[in-house]
Design a protein around this motif. Structure first.
Motif, short mmCIF file in Angstrom:
data_model
loop_
_atom_site.label_atom_id
_atom_site.label_comp_id
_atom_site.label_asym_id
_atom_site.label_seq_id
_atom_site.Cartn_x
_atom_site.Cartn_y
_atom_site.Cartn_z
N GLU A 89 39.88 35.55 39.41
CA GLU A 89 41.14 35.37 40.13
C GLU A 89 42.26 35.19 39.11
O GLU A 89 42.02 34.76 37.98
N SER A 90 43.48 35.49 39.54
CA SER A 90 44.63 35.43 38.62
C SER A 90 44.77 34.06 37.96
O SER A 90 44.99 33.96 36.76
N ARG A 117 41.19 41.56 38.02
CA ARG A 117 41.32 40.98 39.36
C ARG A 117 40.73 41.99 40.34
O ARG A 117 40.61 43.18 40.02
N LYS A 118 40.37 41.53 41.53
CA LYS A 118 39.70 42.41 42.50
C LYS A 118 40.51 43.65 42.82
O LYS A 118 39.96 44.75 42.97
N LYS A 171 42.22 33.41 35.10
CA LYS A 171 42.04 34.46 34.10
C LYS A 171 41.95 33.89 32.68
O LYS A 171 41.03 34.27 31.93
#
Length: 512
Positions: A317-318, A442-443, A321
C-alpha cells in the motif's frame, strides 16, 4: 485489431534492420583463439583478468578485423552488461595502432561524465600498451587543464625568431583517442586552437537513442561536418550551411594514404552506434548519416533483458511503501543494491527517512545528477569498494554504469517507460553473473507493469513476500522516522517562507 497494434504495424522499418546479425549465434571465445589479435592487446587484457571475449565482442571483432575491416558502419543493439564498450574499443585500438602517428583519430561521445569516465578506464587498460594516447574532455577539470593534455605545442628554441602564423600551424592534438561529453566537446571545437577533427577515422555514439532524442548543442551535425571538410577553420567559418546534404558529406570525404597522412584527409569516417534500447525510427537514425550500416542485435526482439536476471514484484500500500523497502533491504542482508527513485527530490527524501531509522545493518548513500561531480565520483568509488551497500539514486546512474557486484536492483518507483526499466535492470546480472530486479508496486500499478514486462520480452515475474515478523519489528521504527521526517518538512517549509519574506516574495500558492 486495436489502434495501438495498427500503429505498430504501420511503423516503417529500415531495410538494413530487417536482416540483422544475430548476436546469439556467437559464443564466448578464448583469447588464444581470437584471430589476428595483437599479442600486446592480448597481454593487456590478461593483465585485467580478461581471458575470453563475450559474444557481442566476438561478433564485432569478426566484422571489423581482417578482410572488409570497418567497411560498413555498425549499429549494435545488445543487452546491458553484455560487454559493448570493449566490443568497439578492442578493434578500434588494434586498427589505430598500425599507424605510427599521433593525431585525433577516434572520438567516443557519451551523454554523462560518469559514463565517460568509465569508458575511458576501458581504453586506458588497452590503448597505452600499443602506443596510443587517450584523452578526456568531460568538464571534470578546467578547460585549461584539458587543453594542456589534449594539445601539443611546439617548443621554441632560444634565439629563434617567433612567427605567430607558423606557431599556430604547428599546434596540434596530442591524443589518438578522445572520450568526451557533448558540452565540453563543443567547447573545444569552438575555442581550442589546434583541436582538429580532420583526421578522424572513428566516431562512436554510445547510448545513441538518448542522443537522438535530445539536442545536446547540435554536436552531432557539427562533428559530421568538421570531420568531412579539408580544414576545420574553413568549415567553422562557413557556418551551419557548410554541408547541407548527405551527398556533400560523401563528396568532402577523400581517401587518405599512409604516407603523408597529416596532409591528407583520413579514410571514410566509420561510425559505431550502440545502445541496449536502440531506436528503429528512420527519421532519428538518418541524423547519423550511416554508410551501408550493419545491424547487430540479440535475437529478433527489439528489447531484451539479461538472461541471468530474475524479475520480482513486491505489492504494498502507498502508506507502507517505505517500510516495505526497508524490510526488503533487511531481508537482502547487506547485498549490494541500487534503489531507483523517480527524481532527485524523491531520492533525497527517501535518504532522509532512512537516516531517521537510526542504526541499520547496511550502509547507504544517495546519488543524483545535479550533485557536484567530485561528490558523485567519491560516492561511486565507495560503492565500488563495498564501503556502501545501498545506493539510492535517480535515473542518473541507470544508463551504462558498471559497478561490479551489484546483486539487486530495486525500483522503489516504477519505471515510467520500458526503456527506463531495461536500463535500470541492467545494472545487475552483468557479464554473465546472476542478479535480481525488484519492483515495489501498488495494486493499481500491477497491470501496467506486466504490460511493460511483455514489451521487455519478459513474461514471468516472481511475487516476493516479506516476512510478517520483520514488518512488525520495523513498524515502530518506521512510525518514529516518519514523524521526524514530517517535523523536518515543517521546519524546511518555515525556513523557506522566512527566506521568501525577507526577499520580498511573500507566501506561495502552495503555502496557501
Amino acid at each position: 485489431m486495436d489502434e495501438s497494434r495498427k500503429k505498430k504495424k504501420s511503423e516503417p522499418v529500415l531495410p538494413w534492420m530487417r536482416q540483422p546479425v544475430d548476436l546469439q549465434q556467437f559464443e564466448e571465445l578464448s583469447l588464444d583463439l581470437v584471430p589476428c589479435l595483437d599479442p600486446r592487446l592480448k597481454a593487456a587484457l590478461e593483465k585485467i583478468s580478461i581471458r575470453s571475449l563475450f559474444p557481442v565482442q566476438v561478433a564485432v571483432w569478426s566484422e571489423t578485423i581482417g578482410p572488409g575491416a570497418f567497411e560498413r558502419d555498425l549499429c549494435i543493439n545488445s543487452p546491458t552488461g553484455s560487454g559493448k564498450t570493449l566490443a568497439y574499443a578492442l578493434p578500434m585500438v588494434q586498427q589505430l595502432s598500425s599507424r605510427k602517428i599521433t593525431c585525433l583519430r577516434a572520438l567516443i561521445v557519451l551523454p554523462t561524465r560518469d559514463l565517460a569516465l568509465q569508458v575511458k578506464k576501458v581504453f586506458d587498460a588497452v590503448a597505452p600498451d600499443v602506443g596510443l594516447k587517450v584523452g578526456l574532455a568531460v568538464g571534470q577539470s578546467s578547460v585549461e587543464e584539458e587543453i594542456s593534455v589534449l594539445i601539443k605545442k611546439p617548443k621554441l628554441d632560444v634565439g629563434m625568431s617567433f612567427d605567430p602564423e607558423e606557431y599556430r600551424k604547428e599546434v596540434q592534438c596530442s591524443v589518438d583517442i578522445l572520450v568526451a561529453t557533448p558540452g565540453r566537446l563543443m567547447d573545444h571545437i569552438r575555442a581550442t586552437k589546434g583541436f582538429s577533427l580532420r583526421h578522424l577515422c572513428y566516431l562512436v555514439v554510445d547510448e545513441t537513442d538518448r542522443f537522438l532524442r535530445e539536442e545536446y548543442q547540435s554536436w552531432l551535425p557539427t562533428v559530421l561536418r568538421l570531420a568531412c571538410l579539408d580544414k576545420v577553420e574553413n568549415c567553422y567559418n562557413a557556418g551551419s550551411n557548410a554541408v547541407s546534404t548527405i551527398g556533400q558529406l560523401r563528396t568532402f570525404r577523400r581517401s587518405g594514404v599512409e604516407r603523408g597522412f597529416k596532409d591528407k584527409m583520413s579514410p571514410r569516417l566509420v561510425k559505431l552506434v550502440l545502445s541496449a534500447t536502440l531506436t528503429q525510427d528512420p527519421s532519428k537514425l538518418s541524423q547519423l548519416v550511416l554508410h551501408h550500416p550493419l545491424f547487430l542485435t540479440a535475437g529478433h526482439k527489439r528489447y531484451k533483458l539479461p538472461e541471468t536476471l530474475e524479475t520480482c514484484t513486491l505489492l504494498c500500500e502507498s502508506k507502507t511503501k517505505p517500510l516495505c523497502l526497508i524490510a526488503l533491504l533487511h531481508s537482502l542482508r547487506g547485498e549490494k543494491c541500487i534503489v531507483f527513485t523517480s527524481s532527485k527530490k524523491r531520492t533525497r527524501r527517501l535518504t532522509a527517512l532512512l537516516k531517521f531509522f537510526g542504526e541499520q545493518p547496511f550502509k547507504f548513500s544517495q546519488f543524483w545528477g545535479q550533485q557536484h561531480q567530485s561528490r558523485r565520483s567519491k560516492t561511486l568509488d565507495s560503492f565500488r569498494r563495498g564501503e556502501i551497500d545501498v545506493l539510492i539514486s535517480s535515473d542518473a546512474i541507470a544508463r551504462g554504469m558498471d559497478v561490479e557486484g551489484v546483486r539487486n536492483v530495486i525500483n522503489y518507483d516504477m519505471a515510467p517507460y520500458v526503456k527506463t526499466y531495461i536500463h535500470r535492470a541492467g545494472r545487475t546480472a552483468r557479464a554473465g553473473h546472476s542478479g535480481r530486479c525488484f519492483t515495489i508496486l501498488r495494486k493499481n500499478e500491477f497491470k501496467r507493469f506486466k504490460e511493460m514486462l511483455l514489451k521487455a520480452g519478459e513474461a514471468a515475474c516472481e511475487a516476493y513476500t516479506l516476512p510478517a515478523d520483520l514488518m512488525d519489528k520495523l513498524r515502530p521504527l518506521y512510525d518514529s522516522a516518519l514523524a521526524k521526517l514530517k517535523e523536518l518538512d515543517v521546519e524546511t517549509k518555515g525556513l523557506k517562507r522566512k527566506k521568501d519574506d525577507e526577499e520580498g516574495y511573500g507566501p506561495s500558492v502552495d503555502d496557501a
